[in-house]
Design a protein around this motif. Structure first.
Motif, PDB file in Angstrom:
ATOM      1  N   ARG A 164      11.150  86.841 103.310  1.00  0.00           N
ATOM      2  CA  ARG A 164      10.613  88.020 102.640  1.00  0.00           C
ATOM      3  C   ARG A 164       9.998  88.998 103.624  1.00  0.00           C
ATOM      4  NH1 ARG A 164       4.944  86.894 100.036  1.00  0.00           N
ATOM      5  NH2 ARG A 164       3.915  85.834 101.741  1.00  0.00           N
ATOM      6  N   PHE A 165       9.869  90.209 103.181  1.00  0.00           N
ATOM      7  CA  PHE A 165       9.145  91.258 103.896  1.00  0.00           C
ATOM      8  C   PHE A 165       8.765  92.317 102.875  1.00  0.00           C
ATOM      9  CE2 PHE A 165      13.547  92.712 104.031  1.00  0.00           C
ATOM     10  CZ  PHE A 165      13.435  94.049 103.673  1.00  0.00           C
ATOM     11  N   SER A 166       7.850  93.169 103.267  1.00  0.00           N
ATOM     12  CA  SER A 166       7.496  94.308 102.429  1.00  0.00           C
ATOM     13  C   SER A 166       7.806  95.581 103.195  1.00  0.00           C
ATOM     14  CB  SER A 166       6.009  94.287 102.083  1.00  0.00           C
ATOM     15  OG  SER A 166       5.722  93.253 101.173  1.00  0.00           O
ATOM     16  N   ALA A 194      13.100  90.946  89.134  1.00  0.00           N
ATOM     17  CA  ALA A 194      11.693  91.049  89.512  1.00  0.00           C
ATOM     18  C   ALA A 194      11.182  89.630  89.734  1.00  0.00           C
ATOM     19  CB  ALA A 194      10.877  91.734  88.425  1.00  0.00           C
ATOM     20  N   ASP A 195      10.438  89.407  90.794  1.00  0.00           N
ATOM     21  CA  ASP A 195       9.895  88.084  91.090  1.00  0.00           C
ATOM     22  C   ASP A 195       8.429  87.987  90.687  1.00  0.00           C
ATOM     23  OD1 ASP A 195      10.135  85.407  92.579  1.00  0.00           O
ATOM     24  OD2 ASP A 195       8.376  86.342  93.513  1.00  0.00           O
ATOM     25  N   HIS A 196       7.600  88.948  91.144  1.00  0.00           N
ATOM     26  CA  HIS A 196       6.192  88.915  90.761  1.00  0.00           C
ATOM     27  C   HIS A 196       5.567  90.303  90.868  1.00  0.00           C
ATOM     28  CE1 HIS A 196       5.713  88.391  95.197  1.00  0.00           C
ATOM     29  NE2 HIS A 196       4.580  89.050  95.006  1.00  0.00           N
ATOM     30  N   ILE A 197       4.408  90.406  90.265  1.00  0.00           N
ATOM     31  CA  ILE A 197       3.578  91.599  90.325  1.00  0.00           C
ATOM     32  C   ILE A 197       2.209  91.140  90.795  1.00  0.00           C
ATOM     33  CG2 ILE A 197       2.484  93.417  88.954  1.00  0.00           C
ATOM     34  CD1 ILE A 197       4.885  93.032  86.984  1.00  0.00           C
ATOM     35  N   HIS A 200       1.230  95.209  94.859  1.00  0.00           N
ATOM     36  CA  HIS A 200       2.652  95.449  95.091  1.00  0.00           C
ATOM     37  C   HIS A 200       3.503  94.824  93.999  1.00  0.00           C
ATOM     38  CE1 HIS A 200       2.130  91.383  96.729  1.00  0.00           C
ATOM     39  NE2 HIS A 200       3.429  91.214  96.530  1.00  0.00           N
ATOM     40  N   THR A 201       4.743  95.224  93.970  1.00  0.00           N
ATOM     41  CA  THR A 201       5.739  94.557  93.157  1.00  0.00           C
ATOM     42  C   THR A 201       6.657  93.807  94.113  1.00  0.00           C
ATOM     43  OG1 THR A 201       7.168  96.493  93.230  1.00  0.00           O
ATOM     44  CG2 THR A 201       5.712  96.286  91.328  1.00  0.00           C
ATOM     45  N   ALA A 202       7.331  92.807  93.607  1.00  0.00           N
ATOM     46  CA  ALA A 202       8.248  92.030  94.444  1.00  0.00           C
ATOM     47  C   ALA A 202       9.557  91.839  93.691  1.00  0.00           C
ATOM     48  CB  ALA A 202       7.647  90.679  94.801  1.00  0.00           C
ATOM     49  N   PHE A 203      10.648  92.040  94.400  1.00  0.00           N
ATOM     50  CA  PHE A 203      11.962  91.902  93.801  1.00  0.00           C
ATOM     51  C   PHE A 203      12.815  90.958  94.615  1.00  0.00           C
ATOM     52  CE2 PHE A 203      10.431  96.032  92.461  1.00  0.00           C
ATOM     53  CZ  PHE A 203      10.687  95.998  91.097  1.00  0.00           C
ATOM     54  N   GLU A 204      13.512  90.067  93.919  1.00  0.00           N
ATOM     55  CA  GLU A 204      14.481  89.203  94.571  1.00  0.00           C
ATOM     56  C   GLU A 204      15.745  90.017  94.808  1.00  0.00           C
ATOM     57  OE1 GLU A 204      16.777  84.941  93.952  1.00  0.00           O
ATOM     58  OE2 GLU A 204      15.421  85.657  92.388  1.00  0.00           O
ATOM     59  N   VAL A 205      16.334  89.859  95.991  1.00  0.00           N
ATOM     60  CA  VAL A 205      17.575  90.548  96.330  1.00  0.00           C
ATOM     61  C   VAL A 205      18.634  89.525  96.692  1.00  0.00           C
ATOM     62  CG1 VAL A 205      16.390  92.653  97.087  1.00  0.00           C
ATOM     63  CG2 VAL A 205      16.885  90.861  98.757  1.00  0.00           C
TER      64      VAL A 205
END
Length: 119
Positions: free
Chosen positions: A101-103, A7-10, A68-73
């Motif tokens: 990045r993208f959503s 998880a990167d950020h919320i 949103h939530t953000a996840f590192e892949v």
């Protein structure tokens, strides 16, 4: 396939008129450390929580939320190809110098950001 790394950020949102109240709450009550945020995020604050970030922003009545939530892949291009193969709707994010990045929007209107740091 998407290989999630962490998880990167919320991001959470508050009404514009309560932004300073929220800043005080998260710094003075919760005890979070403020960190630098990009210039495009002019109505908000970013905080560090352990190894992830909390992004505090404002939101008016919009057709779609910025929460949103953000996840590192591990492979952002492969993640995008995978989602495209299912016809998933995308939301392009402002460019940041240290990440790609993208959503995407799930079928229920929820937004999730995927990102990969550039080296």
């Amino acid at each position: 396939m998407i290989n999630f790394k962490r998880a990167d950020h919320i991001q959470i949102c508050v009404p514009l008129e309560r932004l300073e109240e929220a800043r005080i709450f998260y710094t003075d009550v919760v005890g979070l450390q403020r960190i630098e945020r990009p210039a495009f995020n002019s109505k908000g604050y970013w905080f560090q929580i352990s190894d992830i970030q909390l992004h505090l922003s404002t939101e008016d009545a919009l057709p779609r939320t910025s929460r949103h939530t953000a996840f590192e892949v591990t492979d952002i291009a492969e993640a995008r190809r995978h989602l495209e193969s299912y016809g998933v709707e995308f939301w392009e994010e402002p460019v940041l110098p240290d990440r790609t990045r993208f959503s995407f929007i799930d079928p229920f209107g929820n937004r999730m950001e995927l990102l990969q740091f550039t080296e």
